[in-house]
Design a protein around this motif. Structure first.
Motif, PDB file in Angstrom:
ATOM      1  N   ASN A  12       0.850  -1.184   0.000  1.00  0.00           N
ATOM      2  CA  ASN A  12       0.000   0.000   0.000  1.00  0.00           C
ATOM      3  C   ASN A  12       0.886   1.234   0.000  1.00  0.00           C
ATOM      4  N   VAL A  13       0.589   2.156  -0.916  1.00  0.00           N
ATOM      5  CA  VAL A  13       1.361   3.393  -0.997  1.00  0.00           C
ATOM      6  C   VAL A  13       0.426   4.586  -0.935  1.00  0.00           C
ATOM      7  N   SER A  14       0.989   5.702  -0.478  1.00  0.00           N
ATOM      8  CA  SER A  14       0.231   6.948  -0.431  1.00  0.00           C
ATOM      9  C   SER A  14       0.102   7.512  -1.841  1.00  0.00           C
ATOM     10  N   GLU A  15      -0.626   8.588  -1.959  1.00  0.00           N
ATOM     11  CA  GLU A  15      -0.805   9.270  -3.236  1.00  0.00           C
ATOM     12  C   GLU A  15       0.540   9.675  -3.851  1.00  0.00           C
ATOM     13  N   GLU A  16       1.532   9.964  -2.989  1.00  0.00           N
ATOM     14  CA  GLU A  16       2.848  10.386  -3.464  1.00  0.00           C
ATOM     15  C   GLU A  16       3.832   9.221  -3.610  1.00  0.00           C
ATOM     16  N   GLY A  17       3.376   7.999  -3.332  1.00  0.00           N
ATOM     17  CA  GLY A  17       4.211   6.823  -3.536  1.00  0.00           C
ATOM     18  C   GLY A  17       5.009   6.356  -2.332  1.00  0.00           C
ATOM     19  N   TYR A  18       4.741   6.908  -1.155  1.00  0.00           N
ATOM     20  CA  TYR A  18       5.414   6.466   0.073  1.00  0.00           C
ATOM     21  C   TYR A  18       4.700   5.244   0.625  1.00  0.00           C
ATOM     22  N   LEU A  19       5.458   4.276   1.132  1.00  0.00           N
ATOM     23  CA  LEU A  19       4.835   3.098   1.723  1.00  0.00           C
ATOM     24  C   LEU A  19       3.952   3.503   2.893  1.00  0.00           C
ATOM     25  N   GLU A  20       2.778   2.917   2.965  1.00  0.00           N
ATOM     26  CA  GLU A  20       1.857   3.188   4.076  1.00  0.00           C
ATOM     27  C   GLU A  20       2.259   2.409   5.324  1.00  0.00           C
ATOM     28  N   ASN A  21       2.867   1.242   5.125  1.00  0.00           N
ATOM     29  CA  ASN A  21       3.282   0.396   6.242  1.00  0.00           C
ATOM     30  C   ASN A  21       4.780   0.135   6.104  1.00  0.00           C
ATOM     31  N   MET A  22       5.581   0.746   6.956  1.00  0.00           N
ATOM     32  CA  MET A  22       7.031   0.600   6.807  1.00  0.00           C
ATOM     33  C   MET A  22       7.514  -0.821   7.059  1.00  0.00           C
ATOM     34  N   ASN A  23       6.664  -1.677   7.634  1.00  0.00           N
ATOM     35  CA  ASN A  23       7.037  -3.073   7.851  1.00  0.00           C
ATOM     36  C   ASN A  23       6.993  -3.899   6.565  1.00  0.00           C
TER      37      ASN A  23
END
Length: 103
Positions: A12-23
């Motif tokens: 899962n990534v945010s709108e800007e492409g950052y991981l939503e779950n760092m695990n």
């Protein structure tokens, strides 16, 4: 939130492409994200990425200055490692949320 396949793993990534779950992060994911922004990761990159992950897990706010004082690299070195946006792209590659100090 969007589902994206990175290095063969659905995350899962945010709108800007950052991981939503760092695990969900691993080194293969880091390499693919880095490749997308034109960076080939070295051991020094991974030192910075692991530092960012450790500080984020500890709940510390991140800044370019803090990374520059980490002993891993200075600010100039950080810009050489991540030239298009040192904290913005290093955070994205490290699989952590976008730092508040990034626009």
């Amino acid at each position: 939130m969007a589902l994206k396949t990175i290095a063969g793993t659905q995350v899962n990534v945010s709108e800007e492409g950052y991981l939503e779950n760092m695990n969900e992060w691993n080194e293969d994911i880091a390499k693919e994200i880095a490749s997308e922004v034109g960076i080939e990761l070295t051991d020094k990159h991974f030192e910075v990425l692991n530092y960012l992950r450790e500080k984020t897990e500890a709940g510390e706010a991140l800044s370019i200055r803090k990374v520059g004082k980490s002993g891993i690299t200075d600010i100039k070195g950080l810009y050489k490692l991540f030239p298009k946006g040192p904290l913005k792209f290093s955070a994205k590659i490290a699989g952590i949320p976008k730092p508040a100090s990034c626009v």
